[in-house]
Scaffold this active site. Structure first.
Site, PDB file in Angstrom:
ATOM      1  N   ASP A  15       0.791  -1.240   0.000  1.00  0.00           N
ATOM      2  CA  ASP A  15       0.000   0.000   0.000  1.00  0.00           C
ATOM      3  C   ASP A  15       0.820   1.285   0.000  1.00  0.00           C
ATOM      4  OD1 ASP A  15       1.069  -0.017   2.536  1.00  0.00           O
ATOM      5  OD2 ASP A  15      -0.826   0.275   3.592  1.00  0.00           O
ATOM      6  N   PRO A  66       8.172  -5.663   4.955  1.00  0.00           N
ATOM      7  CA  PRO A  66       7.420  -4.550   4.370  1.00  0.00           C
ATOM      8  C   PRO A  66       7.503  -3.264   5.186  1.00  0.00           C
ATOM      9  CG  PRO A  66       5.918  -5.966   5.566  1.00  0.00           C
ATOM     10  CD  PRO A  66       7.290  -6.610   5.661  1.00  0.00           C
ATOM     11  N   TYR A  99       0.819  -2.612  11.757  1.00  0.00           N
ATOM     12  CA  TYR A  99       1.775  -3.720  11.769  1.00  0.00           C
ATOM     13  C   TYR A  99       2.023  -4.069  13.233  1.00  0.00           C
ATOM     14  CZ  TYR A  99       2.939  -3.092   6.818  1.00  0.00           C
ATOM     15  OH  TYR A  99       2.897  -3.025   5.449  1.00  0.00           O
ATOM     16  N   ARG A 135      -4.061   5.482   5.889  1.00  0.00           N
ATOM     17  CA  ARG A 135      -4.419   5.109   4.523  1.00  0.00           C
ATOM     18  C   ARG A 135      -5.559   5.974   4.009  1.00  0.00           C
ATOM     19  NH1 ARG A 135      -4.186  -0.463   3.701  1.00  0.00           N
ATOM     20  NH2 ARG A 135      -5.899  -0.110   2.247  1.00  0.00           N
TER      21      ARG A 135
END
Length: 591
Positions: A52, A329, A248, A240
């Site tokens: 993302d 990530p 996370y 987001r």
């Protein structure tokens, strides 16, 4: 099924895998007029979750293809990074810093948008050019005709495809003959395994969970990128689009219930988003996270850090993206590294397919991107360890201090942003004459800069004059040279030899009162919009510092040769246009 009923087709390039790397590849190839086919085993694009984050350099790449406007409109921007560490009862704010530490970034922020929406940007662009992903299809055989490998026009790859949902009455199998194959089919790549390419590296013992949701919380930095170190574990917040956030969540590697004790693999049936959020609540104490109305997406993974032993076979079959490198990530590199693999490869394929260059040019793909992938893994080993390590407290003086973490965050800012990626010297990167443009690093991307168009006084961003159109750009900084006729003649000779692949942009140090763009020699003014000067615009707000920013003597001038992917290939003194021609001749054929 009789072989006569099997459909057979020929394509220049077959792309296997329609994630971000594959879509970047297919879209760019189609834009260049290449006959390309892209297949994927999924019946549709990703609906939610997955990768993302788009880094500043990748936004520039999107802009070079005319795709950044939609990305910026639909995505969320991250401008600040906040850090929380143990203090008092629970965690407390320690620091806030700019999220991007790359001074020359045109877009000094990250954009976050779920992978499905990013894929849609490419899919819609491809559709406008008559290209769609063939789904659901899997490859079952790949054979190479080694006798014809040296002929770039030969269809050396024979790939058998199986349709998982064939049309009624249609064949379930087809054969595609391709000149080149690009495997962008993910970490479990069929292409890589079929070619017996090893993944070198190891799996860590760091286990993380991921949850996407619209949060209900009193945490004050919920709309900032946050790194949280607590005595109960570490967490990261990624804000987001559409009010969502991604958490996370570090899980206990010793007792994580999602790990199968026998196989050591993740079993997602053993743990779900509610349990993950419960772990996060302990790390965020004293702040509260209520259970959301729904979870948009979630997953659990073990960090692996591996690089493929090679990125191609005979310069006819390539792997890109997760097929050739896997890592944590947390630094937001996976999708960015993947798409930039394709961005690096595409123009080289185009040059070979058009007959402008030989197959040897394709060797630079592995040379450049494998070195980058190895650097990425080395960085990720250190960064993942810092992120997953216990924080330093009065009880644990050997833990990770905020100063240690912040130092890594800022030191590697140029790398993680993509702005500082630096390619080694090769046939397409010549370090000689670097002092001619002392602040432009040969082997790095060309920095942004506002200039003014001489013809209409309109401010123009230099990067917008460097689109990904498969052409080299010669930036001719004319300086105060009196002998521009000589320079123009030399540039004219060069464009006669390599003109299909070269675009010329002239940049004057200033605009004389009675000067018009038509006063330049014809080879230095291919179009009125490509004659610019280093002055401020009519309102004095933009421009006026290019020569200084690039370290170019305004008297002597210089030439900067920018590759089709936006990276600087070489620089040269203004009077040494022949050295540019010699550079092209090492990998490109004359007309």
């Amino acid at each position: 099924m009789p072989i006569s009923l099997v459909r057979e087709t020929d394509v220049d390039v077959l792309v296997i895998g329609a994630g971000p790397a594959g879509l970047m590849c297919a879209n760019a190839l189609a834009k260049a007029g290449v006959n390309v086919r892209i297949i994927d085993q999924r019946p549709s694009k990703v609906a939610a979750g997955q990768a993302d984050g788009i880094q500043p350099r990748t936004i520039e790449v999107f802009q070079s293809y005319g795709l950044a406007e939609r990305l910026l409109r639909e995505g969320n921007q991250m401008h600040v990074a906040s850090f929380y560490n143990p203090g008092g009862h629970g965690i407390q704010l320690t620091d806030r810093v700019p999220d991007v530490t790359a001074p020359t970034a045109r877009y000094p922020f990250e954009v976050t948008l779920h992978q499905g929406a990013i894929e849609s940007i490419f899919l819609d662009s491809m559709k406008s050019m008559g290209l769609e992903v063939s789904r659901p299809i899997v490859p079952t055989q790949l054979e190479l005709d080694h006798a014809q490998m040296a002929d770039p026009n030969a269809y050396v790859a024979r790939v058998v495809l199986r349709h998982l949902d064939p049309p009624e009455g249609g064949p379930s199998t087809e054969v595609v003959r391709a000149k080149f194959v690009v495997g962008t089919d993910g970490a479990h790549s069929w292409v890589r395994k079929h070619l017996n390419i090893a993944m070198e590296g190891s799996q860590t013992d760091h286990i993380w969970g991921v949850v996407d949701m619209v949060p209900k919380t009193n945490f004050p930095d919920i709309r900032s990128k946050c790194a949280v170190h607590s005595e109960n574990g570490s967490c990261m917040i990624i804000p987001r689009e559409a009010d969502k956030v991604r958490l996370y969540i570090q899980l206990d590697s010793g007792g994580c219930e999602a790990v199968d004790a026998v196989s050591g693999r993740i079993d997602k049936k053993r743990m779900g988003p509610h349990q993950l959020l419960e772990v996060a609540r302990k790390s965020f104490y004293p702040y509260v996270f209520e259970t959301p109305d729904e979870f948009d997406w979630w997953t659990i993974y073990i960090i692996g850090q591996r690089v493929a032993s090679r990125f191609s076979v005979g310069e006819r079959v390539f792997i890109a993206g997760d097929a050739c490198h896997t890592h944590s990530p947390k630094a937001g590199q996976g999708m960015n590294a993947s798409m930039n693999d394709s961005h690096n490869l595409v123009w080289k394929l185009v040059y070979v397919l058009r007959g402008w260059a030989g197959l040897s040019l394709l060797k630079t793909y592995e040379l450049e991107r494998r070195k980058y992938a190895q650097d990425l893994i080395n960085f990720d080993v250190d960064f993942a360890a810092l992120f997953s390590g216990k924080p330093r407290t009065q009880v644990n003086q050997n833990g990770v201090s905020h100063a240690d973490f912040l130092r890594a965050f800022q030191t590697f800012g140029g790398f993680t942003s993509g702005i500082g990626i630096h390619y080694a010297e090769s046939a397409i990167v010549h370090y000689a004459n670097q002092p001619c443009a002392a602040h432009v690093v040969v082997g790095q991307r060309m920095p942004p800069q506002v200039l003014v168009c001489v013809a209409d006084f309109r401010p123009a961003e230099l990067q917008d004059l460097l689109p990904s159109d498969a052409r080299f750009k010669l930036l001719v900084f004319t300086g105060a040279a009196k002998a521009l006729d000589t320079v123009g003649a030399a540039v004219g000779d060069l464009t006669v030899r390599f003109g299909r692949a070269v675009d010329v942009i002239s940049i004057l140090p200033y605009r004389q009162r009675d000067f018009t763009f038509m006063a330049l020699p014809l080879p230095l003014r291919s179009h009125w919009s490509k004659v610019l000067c280093d002055e401020k615009d009519m309102r004095g707000r933009q421009g006026g510092s290019a020569y200084a920013a690039f370290g170019i003597d305004p008297q002597a001038g210089a030439i900067i040769c920018v590759r089709p992917d936006g990276y600087v290939g070489m620089v040269a003194p203004l009077e040494e246009v022949d050295s540019i021609a010699a550079y092209f001749a090492t990998f490109m054929d004359s007309e």
